[in-house]
Scaffold this active site. Structure first.
Site, PDB file in Angstrom:
ATOM      1  N   LYS A   1     -56.633 101.737  71.188  1.00 16.84           N
ATOM      2  CA  LYS A   1     -56.006 101.679  70.007  1.00 16.84           C
ATOM      3  C   LYS A   1     -55.902 100.283  69.252  1.00 16.84           C
ATOM      4  CE  LYS A   1     -53.488 105.924  71.291  1.00 16.84           C
ATOM      5  NZ  LYS A   1     -52.361 106.520  71.674  1.00 16.84           N
TER       6      LYS A   1
ATOM      7  N   ASN B   1     -41.706 115.709  66.944  1.00 17.80           N
ATOM      8  CA  ASN B   1     -41.626 115.300  68.205  1.00 17.80           C
ATOM      9  C   ASN B   1     -40.305 114.801  68.674  1.00 17.80           C
ATOM     10  OD1 ASN B   1     -41.429 112.519  67.537  1.00 17.80           O
ATOM     11  ND2 ASN B   1     -43.299 112.754  66.612  1.00 17.80           N
TER      12      ASN B   1
HETATM   13  O1  PMT Z   1     -37.839 106.668  69.122  1.00 20.41           O
HETATM   14  P1  PMT Z   1     -37.640 106.585  70.571  1.00 20.41           P
HETATM   15  O2  PMT Z   1     -36.886 107.813  71.183  1.00 20.41           O
HETATM   16  O3  PMT Z   1     -36.821 105.341  70.881  1.00 20.41           O
HETATM   17  O4  PMT Z   1     -38.941 106.661  71.425  1.00 20.41           O
HETATM   18  C1  PMT Z   1     -39.740 105.275  71.121  1.00 20.41           C
HETATM   19  C2  PMT Z   1     -41.116 105.670  71.154  1.00 20.41           C
HETATM   20  C3  PMT Z   1     -41.720 106.385  72.408  1.00 20.41           C
HETATM   21  C4  PMT Z   1     -41.581 106.635  69.847  1.00 20.41           C
HETATM   22  C5  PMT Z   1     -42.109 104.204  70.917  1.00 20.41           C
HETATM   23  O5  PMT Z   1     -41.886 103.349  71.745  1.00 20.41           O
HETATM   24  C6  PMT Z   1     -43.666 104.334  70.601  1.00 20.41           C
HETATM   25  O6  PMT Z   1     -44.292 104.720  71.427  1.00 20.41           O
HETATM   26  N1  PMT Z   1     -43.858 104.904  69.477  1.00 20.41           N
HETATM   27  C7  PMT Z   1     -45.396 105.214  69.164  1.00 20.41           C
HETATM   28  C8  PMT Z   1     -45.807 106.512  69.306  1.00 20.41           C
HETATM   29  C9  PMT Z   1     -46.998 107.012  68.970  1.00 20.41           C
HETATM   30  O7  PMT Z   1     -47.143 107.887  68.329  1.00 20.41           O
HETATM   31  O8  PMT Z   1     -48.140 106.492  69.689  1.00 20.41           O
HETATM   32  P2  PMT Z   1     -49.579 106.931  69.433  1.00 20.41           P
HETATM   33  O9  PMT Z   1     -50.084 106.309  70.347  1.00 20.41           O
HETATM   34  O10 PMT Z   1     -49.710 108.198  68.994  1.00 20.41           O
HETATM   35  O11 PMT Z   1     -49.982 105.935  68.153  1.00 20.41           O
HETATM   36  C10 PMT Z   1     -50.261 104.722  68.236  1.00 20.41           C
HETATM   37  C11 PMT Z   1     -49.896 103.832  66.960  1.00 20.41           C
HETATM   38  O12 PMT Z   1     -50.252 104.477  65.790  1.00 20.41           O
HETATM   39  C12 PMT Z   1     -48.386 103.904  66.829  1.00 20.41           C
HETATM   40  O13 PMT Z   1     -47.974 102.391  66.434  1.00 20.41           O
HETATM   41  C13 PMT Z   1     -48.099 104.831  65.618  1.00 20.41           C
HETATM   42  O14 PMT Z   1     -46.994 104.468  65.226  1.00 20.41           O
HETATM   43  C14 PMT Z   1     -49.244 104.608  64.748  1.00 20.41           C
HETATM   44  N2  PMT Z   1     -49.479 106.011  63.878  1.00 20.41           N
HETATM   45  C15 PMT Z   1     -49.910 106.873  64.858  1.00 20.41           C
HETATM   46  C16 PMT Z   1     -50.363 108.111  64.185  1.00 20.41           C
HETATM   47  C17 PMT Z   1     -50.406 108.145  62.789  1.00 20.41           C
HETATM   48  N3  PMT Z   1     -50.650 109.264  62.150  1.00 20.41           N
HETATM   49  N4  PMT Z   1     -49.991 107.079  61.985  1.00 20.41           N
HETATM   50  C18 PMT Z   1     -49.502 105.880  62.591  1.00 20.41           C
HETATM   51  O15 PMT Z   1     -49.284 104.895  62.084  1.00 20.41           O
END
Ligand code: PMT
Length: 404
Positions: free
Chosen positions: A340, A213
């Protein structure tokens, strides 16, 4: 990321022969990503033309306190508000004396009175002037008010004498400024151990292709640097990104979600806080091909399986750390973020709206966050550089840790 990205620096130049070096200094600050606006005293203009700085910075140079055009809009107040910091280089004995005594009869001294931004000075003067008790007293007054001094250095002086009073070289001033701006503003996280994930993960398809991504790692690295500067012991597990973390951050590089999970699980037991900023790929290939896939058919299907949820694995541990998750949402931000927060058993979640075309979050240098916790209420962190947003988020975290 350049060390002064998004920093707004007001460069004050007073009247000394070292003013010619300030042109190189302006260039060096801009090279590091800073926006630079220049204010010159009348003495400075005797040594170097404002046009030089206008050409270098791309901004008009300010010279007059009573500029009819600018004053209609209270130009000096606007300028003072604009600056993240004021750097005066060279700072002559006269300029130091005027600031120490709160003078406001020229633009530079007025700006120093009209701002609450940090003030940095790089003195430059003859050695006897520098060692004169009047200058010493003025410098002590300024230092007691929090003004930081870069130099002066010792060596051969333009007046033909040798001693203390030389302005530092532009690169030395730039490095001192970077260090000062990144120095801990407080030690609110001293004694805390914080584990952070950042960046994307890459899931191999075959030896030459992968799923991933657009995460650049900037948000996670900014949080790691800010946490270290607030006194925390920081471990950063980083997906494949081309960023530099500060020297006091322990960094572990990984590629896939499985690698990230192993690294996190190997480190987590020692930590008080886990901050999951990484954009972990939700799926990986069911079977990674050993050989490059040939393009024989018009279409192809990839069979994917769910990746482990790293954050949930940590929040499910018996002796879990405080868990701060991120949520990247394109719609119904609060509903999805709170979902979440609950499903992943988090203590806090920072939601960013990644659905706005005009202000993308992935890869950009700026962000804005809405932060939620299990009880009602939330806090918004307004749009700013990822460094500033990181500091604001860690201040909120510090408050929540105290309540814990
Ligand atoms: O890296 P940059 O370009 O600076 O951009 C920053 C960002 C947009 C990546 C960052 O601010 C952000 O939002 N990170 C979380 C992105 C994400 O994957 O969100 P999610 O809503 O899909 O996941 C929710 C949470 O679960 C997140 O804390 C993620 O780290 C965690 N997760 C998700 C999936 C997975 N398999 N394992 C995880 O730990």
């Amino acid at each position: 990321m350049p060390a002064l990205t998004n920093k707004k620096i007001l460069l004050g130049i007073s009247g000394g022969i070292a003013a010619y070096k300030s042109a190189i200094l302006a260039r060096r600050l801009i090279d590091e990503g800073a926006s630079v606006k220049v204010v010159m005293t009348s003495g400075a203009q005797a040594f170097i033309q404002p046009l030089t700085f206008q050409a270098l910075t791309g901004n008009p140079v300010h010279t007059d306190l009573l500029d009819p055009a600018a004053e209609a809009a209270m130009g000096h107040i606007e300028l003072a508000r604009w600056a993240d910091c004021i750097l005066i280089a060279p700072a002559t004995a006269n300029t130091l004396a005027r600031i120490a005594h709160g003078m406001s009869d020229d633009l530079l001294s007025t700006l120093c009175l009209a701002t609450d931004a940090p003030l940095y000075v790089a003195p430059a003067m003859n050695r006897l002037m520098w060692n004169n008790p009047a200058t010493t007293a003025n410098c002590q007054t300024l230092a007691a008010r929090g003004v930081q001094f870069f130099g002066p250095g010792t060596g051969f002086q333009a007046c033909g004498e040798t001693g203390s009073g030389r302005m530092l070289e532009p690169e030395e001033i730039r490095d001192a400024l970077i260090h000062a701006l990144n120095a801990p503003t407080n030690d609110a996280l001293a004694g805390k151990r914080i584990l952070i994930t950042a960046g994307p993960t890459r899931e191999a398809i075959d030896p030459v292709r992968y799923l991933s991504n657009h995460s650049s790692g900037k948000m996670g690295f900014a949080i790691a640097d800010a946490a270290a500067s607030m006194g925390a012991t920081v471990t950063l597990v980083a997906g494949p990104v081309s960023l530099q973390a500060s020297a006091d951050v322990k960094r572990i590089d990984v590629t896939s979600a499985d690698d990230m999970l192993s690294a996190v699980m190997g480190e987590v037991s020692d930590n008080d806080v886990f901050i999951s900023v990484a954009a972990v790929a939700d799926y990986r290939l069911e079977q990674v091909m050993d050989q490059k896939i040939k393009k024989s058919a018009d279409t192809m299907q990839l069979s994917l399986v769910r990746n482990p949820d790293i954050l949930k694995s940590v929040s499910s541990l018996p002796n879990r750390p405080f868990c701060l998750g991120f949520a990247a949402e394109t719609e119904n931000v609060e509903v999805h973020a709170r979902g979440k927060l609950k499903n992943k058993h988090l203590d806090m979640i920072a939601a960013n709206n990644v659905g706005q075309k005009d202000s993308p979050v992935f890869g950009s240098d700026t962000n804005a966050l809405d932060v939620y916790w299990p009880e009602d209420g939330h806090s918004s962190i307004e749009s700013g550089s990822k460094q500033d947003v990181a500091k604001a988020l860690l201040e909120l975290l510090t408050k929540r840790l105290k309540n814990d």
